[in-house]
Design a protein around this motif. Structure first.
Motif, PDB file in Angstrom:
ATOM      1  N   TYR A 217       0.844  -1.199   0.000  1.00 18.71           N
ATOM      2  CA  TYR A 217       0.000   0.000   0.000  1.00 18.71           C
ATOM      3  C   TYR A 217       0.886   1.259   0.000  1.00 18.71           C
ATOM      4  CZ  TYR A 217      -3.204   3.606   1.555  1.00 18.71           C
ATOM      5  OH  TYR A 217      -3.922   4.777   1.643  1.00 18.71           O
ATOM      6  N   LEU A 218       1.871   1.270   0.909  1.00  8.36           N
ATOM      7  CA  LEU A 218       2.737   2.455   1.026  1.00  8.36           C
ATOM      8  C   LEU A 218       3.553   2.682  -0.247  1.00  8.36           C
ATOM      9  CD1 LEU A 218       3.943   1.956   4.703  1.00  8.36           C
ATOM     10  CD2 LEU A 218       2.477   3.812   3.852  1.00  8.36           C
ATOM     11  N   ALA A 219       4.039   1.585  -0.845  1.00  5.57           N
ATOM     12  CA  ALA A 219       4.849   1.727  -2.062  1.00  5.57           C
ATOM     13  C   ALA A 219       4.003   2.330  -3.188  1.00  5.57           C
ATOM     14  CB  ALA A 219       5.404   0.365  -2.482  1.00  5.57           C
ATOM     15  N   LEU A 220       2.766   1.877  -3.319  1.00  8.01           N
ATOM     16  CA  LEU A 220       1.902   2.430  -4.377  1.00  8.01           C
ATOM     17  C   LEU A 220       1.504   3.870  -4.055  1.00  8.01           C
ATOM     18  CD1 LEU A 220      -0.382  -0.667  -5.102  1.00  8.01           C
ATOM     19  CD2 LEU A 220       1.289   0.349  -6.666  1.00  8.01           C
ATOM     20  N   ARG A 221       1.324   4.162  -2.794  1.00  8.26           N
ATOM     21  CA  ARG A 221       0.938   5.531  -2.416  1.00  8.26           C
ATOM     22  C   ARG A 221       2.083   6.519  -2.647  1.00  8.26           C
ATOM     23  NH1 ARG A 221       0.332   7.152   3.814  1.00  8.26           N
ATOM     24  NH2 ARG A 221       2.580   7.347   3.479  1.00  8.26           N
ATOM     25  N   ASP A 222       3.307   6.104  -2.223  1.00  9.04           N
ATOM     26  CA  ASP A 222       4.446   7.030  -2.236  1.00  9.04           C
ATOM     27  C   ASP A 222       5.308   6.885  -3.493  1.00  9.04           C
ATOM     28  OD1 ASP A 222       3.454   7.534   0.275  1.00  9.04           O
ATOM     29  OD2 ASP A 222       5.031   6.419   1.317  1.00  9.04           O
ATOM     30  N   LEU A 223       5.022   5.861  -4.314  1.00  5.16           N
ATOM     31  CA  LEU A 223       5.876   5.531  -5.473  1.00  5.16           C
ATOM     32  C   LEU A 223       7.340   5.357  -5.037  1.00  5.16           C
ATOM     33  CD1 LEU A 223       4.284   7.680  -8.338  1.00  5.16           C
ATOM     34  CD2 LEU A 223       3.986   5.250  -7.873  1.00  5.16           C
ATOM     35  N   GLN A 224       7.530   4.742  -3.933  1.00  8.71           N
ATOM     36  CA  GLN A 224       8.836   4.445  -3.323  1.00  8.71           C
ATOM     37  C   GLN A 224       8.698   3.153  -2.529  1.00  8.71           C
ATOM     38  OE1 GLN A 224      11.668   6.004  -3.689  1.00  8.71           O
ATOM     39  NE2 GLN A 224      11.003   7.942  -4.602  1.00  8.71           N
ATOM     40  N   PRO A 225       9.744   2.374  -2.284  1.00  6.75           N
ATOM     41  CA  PRO A 225      11.074   2.487  -2.873  1.00  6.75           C
ATOM     42  C   PRO A 225      11.114   1.942  -4.307  1.00  6.75           C
ATOM     43  CG  PRO A 225      11.020   0.718  -1.237  1.00  6.75           C
ATOM     44  CD  PRO A 225       9.646   1.303  -1.276  1.00  6.75           C
ATOM     45  N   ARG A 226      12.009   2.567  -5.105  1.00  6.44           N
ATOM     46  CA  ARG A 226      12.158   2.172  -6.508  1.00  6.44           C
ATOM     47  C   ARG A 226      13.434   1.364  -6.709  1.00  6.44           C
ATOM     48  NH1 ARG A 226      10.275   7.602  -9.865  1.00  6.44           N
ATOM     49  NH2 ARG A 226       8.525   8.075  -8.496  1.00  6.44           N
ATOM     50  N   VAL A 227      13.381   0.487  -7.705  1.00  7.92           N
ATOM     51  CA  VAL A 227      14.591  -0.248  -8.099  1.00  7.92           C
ATOM     52  C   VAL A 227      14.990   0.235  -9.483  1.00  7.92           C
ATOM     53  CG1 VAL A 227      15.473  -2.528  -8.752  1.00  7.92           C
ATOM     54  CG2 VAL A 227      14.121  -2.268  -6.673  1.00  7.92           C
ATOM     55  N   THR A 228      16.239   0.674  -9.597  1.00  9.55           N
ATOM     56  CA  THR A 228      16.748   1.125 -10.897  1.00  9.55           C
ATOM     57  C   THR A 228      18.088   0.424 -11.166  1.00  9.55           C
ATOM     58  OG1 THR A 228      17.838   2.976  -9.816  1.00  9.55           O
ATOM     59  CG2 THR A 228      15.688   3.430 -10.787  1.00  9.55           C
ATOM     60  N   VAL A 229      18.439   0.371 -12.427  1.00 15.00           N
ATOM     61  CA  VAL A 229      19.726  -0.223 -12.812  1.00 15.00           C
ATOM     62  C   VAL A 229      20.416   0.809 -13.698  1.00 15.00           C
ATOM     63  CG1 VAL A 229      20.818  -2.128 -14.073  1.00 15.00           C
ATOM     64  CG2 VAL A 229      18.744  -2.552 -12.728  1.00 15.00           C
ATOM     65  N   ASP A 230      21.698   1.122 -13.413  1.00 12.86           N
ATOM     66  CA  ASP A 230      22.358   2.146 -14.229  1.00 12.86           C
ATOM     67  C   ASP A 230      22.434   1.675 -15.685  1.00 12.86           C
ATOM     68  OD1 ASP A 230      25.280   1.327 -15.003  1.00 12.86           O
ATOM     69  OD2 ASP A 230      24.969   0.610 -12.967  1.00 12.86           O
ATOM     70  N   GLU A 231      22.434   2.635 -16.616  1.00 13.87           N
ATOM     71  CA  GLU A 231      22.224   2.321 -18.037  1.00 13.87           C
ATOM     72  C   GLU A 231      23.296   1.382 -18.606  1.00 13.87           C
ATOM     73  OE1 GLU A 231      19.618   2.561 -19.627  1.00 13.87           O
ATOM     74  OE2 GLU A 231      20.203   2.353 -21.707  1.00 13.87           O
ATOM     75  N   GLU A 232      24.557   1.589 -18.197  1.00 14.39           N
ATOM     76  CA  GLU A 232      25.608   0.736 -18.755  1.00 14.39           C
ATOM     77  C   GLU A 232      25.410  -0.720 -18.304  1.00 14.39           C
ATOM     78  OE1 GLU A 232      29.644   1.929 -17.758  1.00 14.39           O
ATOM     79  OE2 GLU A 232      30.336  -0.006 -18.554  1.00 14.39           O
ATOM     80  N   THR A 233      25.131  -0.914 -17.020  1.00 15.25           N
ATOM     81  CA  THR A 233      24.894  -2.271 -16.495  1.00 15.25           C
ATOM     82  C   THR A 233      23.642  -2.851 -17.138  1.00 15.25           C
ATOM     83  OG1 THR A 233      25.830  -1.547 -14.398  1.00 15.25           O
ATOM     84  CG2 THR A 233      24.576  -3.605 -14.364  1.00 15.25           C
ATOM     85  N   ARG A 234      22.605  -2.039 -17.272  1.00 14.25           N
ATOM     86  CA  ARG A 234      21.338  -2.507 -17.835  1.00 14.25           C
ATOM     87  C   ARG A 234      21.528  -3.081 -19.242  1.00 14.25           C
ATOM     88  NH1 ARG A 234      17.050  -1.561 -20.912  1.00 14.25           N
ATOM     89  NH2 ARG A 234      18.068   0.102 -22.060  1.00 14.25           N
ATOM     90  N   VAL A 235      22.258  -2.340 -20.059  1.00 19.26           N
ATOM     91  CA  VAL A 235      22.444  -2.774 -21.445  1.00 19.26           C
ATOM     92  C   VAL A 235      23.263  -4.066 -21.486  1.00 19.26           C
ATOM     93  CG1 VAL A 235      23.540  -2.134 -23.638  1.00 19.26           C
ATOM     94  CG2 VAL A 235      22.154  -0.464 -22.384  1.00 19.26           C
ATOM     95  N   ARG A 236      24.272  -4.156 -20.604  1.00 18.29           N
ATOM     96  CA  ARG A 236      25.105  -5.369 -20.609  1.00 18.29           C
ATOM     97  C   ARG A 236      24.361  -6.568 -20.022  1.00 18.29           C
ATOM     98  NH1 ARG A 236      29.880  -5.257 -17.791  1.00 18.29           N
ATOM     99  NH2 ARG A 236      29.387  -3.358 -16.704  1.00 18.29           N
ATOM    100  N   ALA A 237      23.463  -6.323 -19.065  1.00 16.63           N
ATOM    101  CA  ALA A 237      22.700  -7.441 -18.466  1.00 16.63           C
ATOM    102  C   ALA A 237      21.548  -7.884 -19.367  1.00 16.63           C
ATOM    103  CB  ALA A 237      22.162  -7.018 -17.097  1.00 16.63           C
ATOM    104  N   LEU A 238      21.088  -6.965 -20.208  1.00 20.31           N
ATOM    105  CA  LEU A 238      19.957  -7.271 -21.100  1.00 20.31           C
ATOM    106  C   LEU A 238      20.324  -8.367 -22.111  1.00 20.31           C
ATOM    107  CD1 LEU A 238      17.094  -6.420 -22.011  1.00 20.31           C
ATOM    108  CD2 LEU A 238      18.168  -4.679 -23.449  1.00 20.31           C
ATOM    109  N   ALA A 239      21.543  -8.315 -22.620  1.00 14.61           N
ATOM    110  CA  ALA A 239      21.936  -9.269 -23.681  1.00 14.61           C
ATOM    111  C   ALA A 239      21.832 -10.727 -23.212  1.00 14.61           C
ATOM    112  CB  ALA A 239      23.333  -8.919 -24.184  1.00 14.61           C
ATOM    113  N   PRO A 240      22.435 -11.106 -22.062  1.00 15.18           N
ATOM    114  CA  PRO A 240      22.297 -12.509 -21.633  1.00 15.18           C
ATOM    115  C   PRO A 240      20.875 -12.881 -21.219  1.00 15.18           C
ATOM    116  CG  PRO A 240      23.558 -11.238 -20.013  1.00 15.18           C
ATOM    117  CD  PRO A 240      23.396 -10.355 -21.212  1.00 15.18           C
ATOM    118  N   LEU A 241      20.104 -11.890 -20.745  1.00 14.90           N
ATOM    119  CA  LEU A 241      18.689 -12.178 -20.418  1.00 14.90           C
ATOM    120  C   LEU A 241      17.905 -12.454 -21.702  1.00 14.90           C
ATOM    121  CD1 LEU A 241      17.814  -9.576 -17.640  1.00 14.90           C
ATOM    122  CD2 LEU A 241      17.320 -12.027 -17.514  1.00 14.90           C
ATOM    123  N   ASP A 242      18.124 -11.614 -22.708  1.00 13.55           N
ATOM    124  CA  ASP A 242      17.450 -11.805 -24.001  1.00 13.55           C
ATOM    125  C   ASP A 242      17.804 -13.151 -24.617  1.00 13.55           C
ATOM    126  OD1 ASP A 242      15.867  -9.594 -24.227  1.00 13.55           O
ATOM    127  OD2 ASP A 242      17.310  -8.408 -25.388  1.00 13.55           O
TER     128      ASP A 242
END
Ligand code: 13P
Ligand code: SF4
Length: 320
Positions: free
Chosen positions: A290-315
């Motif tokens: 309830y609190l997460a939806l109300r406050d839009l927190q806490p968020r999980v983010t991945v920095d762009e360089e790591t994201r792009v490199r992790a996307l390839a093996p996931l794909d």
């Protein structure tokens, strides 16, 4: 913003209202408490949830699972808000394989290819050639070229089981384990089998080899669920986190499910000798959702360089 909830708040109605207002979708793993599974848009194992996260078009994704699962959602949805009920909901397997150590292992074995179980951080995924889950680990390993040996991380138990199923002997295993599955008790299992001689043992491949040796069926949570469906009045000893029993009772209301207890070894897990529940998965609550939806927190983010490199093996995994 205050984290105190009004005493008269109807939590389920409140979550329902917020998910509509936020245009949010709720994903939940089978190890979540029953009330959370019941309100989710999608309930599944790691592979089903990774696919759902990839194919999502909601503005907000609330991931009721653990941190590495929410990271996968974020990797596939960089422009969207990915929420978790509790940022501390981690995983002992993810903790066992920090990216820097994995990179050093890889550098020491330059001729090897790396298969990473999805239970690791985005930074560790970025060092892998391909990702697998417990649903597809054998298939993933069998898909790898045979001219290069394999480094498998972080779960030594899943890795050893994959080795036995795939027939590939050229696999080196990282020494990680799930703190829940490695503590299931073999004496308790033998005792339950003696008391229920017709019971079938179903086990997740994260269990230690002596537990797996007693199993009638081994597989991911989705595979265990599918195994017990349509089996009528059977009895099953369940060697995985007992959150899954909620869906098992639904899938086969005539059957009896006996969750396997953990070993009572105070040295292994001080103060947690009956811990067959994942303490990380169980950090999530309706209040925190309830609190997460109300406050839009806490968020999980991945920095762009790591994201792009992790996307390839996931794909690569999801394309299989
Ligand atoms: P599944 O791949 O079955 O979802 O397993 C995830 C997990 O964390 C097992 O402990
Ligand atoms: Fe990680 Fe084990 Fe919990 Fe699964 S059950 S999230 S592998 S600690």
């Amino acid at each position: 913003m205050s984290s105190t909830l009004p005493a008269d708040l109807d939590l389920l109605a409140g979550i329902q209202q917020l998910r509509v207002e936020r245009k949010a979708i709720i994903l939940a793993h089978y190890y979540q408490e029953a009330a959370i599974q019941d309100l989710a848009d999608v309930v599944g194992d790691s592979l089903q949830l990774a696919r759902a996260a990839r194919d999502m078009d909601a503005e907000v994704i609330l991931f009721a699972g653990v941190h590495f699962m929410a990271e996968v959602a974020s990797i596939y949805n960089p422009g969207r808000i990915v929420l978790v009920p509790d940022l501390d909901a981690g995983c002992s397997l993810a903790d066992a394989a920090p990216a820097a150590d994995v990179l050093a292992w890889k550098a020491a074995h330059p001729d090897h290819q790396v298969v990473a179980y999805i239970n690791c951080t985005a930074a560790t995924k970025a060092a892998a050639d391909i990702i697998c889950t417990s649903s597809n680990a054998v298939k993933v390993v069998e898909s790898m070229p045979t001219d290069r040996p394999i480094l498998f991380l972080p779960d030594r138990n899943l890795g050893a089981w994959v080795q036995s199923q795939s027939g590939r002997q050229d696999i080196s295993l990282w020494d990680g384990a799930c703190e829940v599955h490695e503590t299931f008790s073999l004496p308790a299992l033998r005792d339950l089998k003696a008391r229920h001689p017709h019971a079938q043992v179903i086990a997740h491949p994260e269990c230690e080899p002596p537990i797996l040796a007693e199993a009638d069926h081994i597989g991911s949570t989705a595979s265990l669920l599918s195994f017990i469906t349509d089996k009528g009045e059977a009895t099953f000893i369940v060697a995985t986190e007992p959150g899954i029993v909620h869906q098992m009772v639904r899938a086969n209301p005539q059957a009896t499910f006996i969750p396997l207890p953990a070993t009572c070894d105070a040295d292994a897990l001080p103060g947690r000798c009956d811990a067959n529940e994942c303490r990380y998965m169980r950090m999530n609550t309706l209040e925190k959702i309830y609190l997460a939806l109300r406050d839009l927190q806490p968020r999980v983010t991945v920095d762009e360089e790591t994201r792009v490199r992790a996307l390839a093996p996931l794909d690569r995994m999801l394309a299989l």
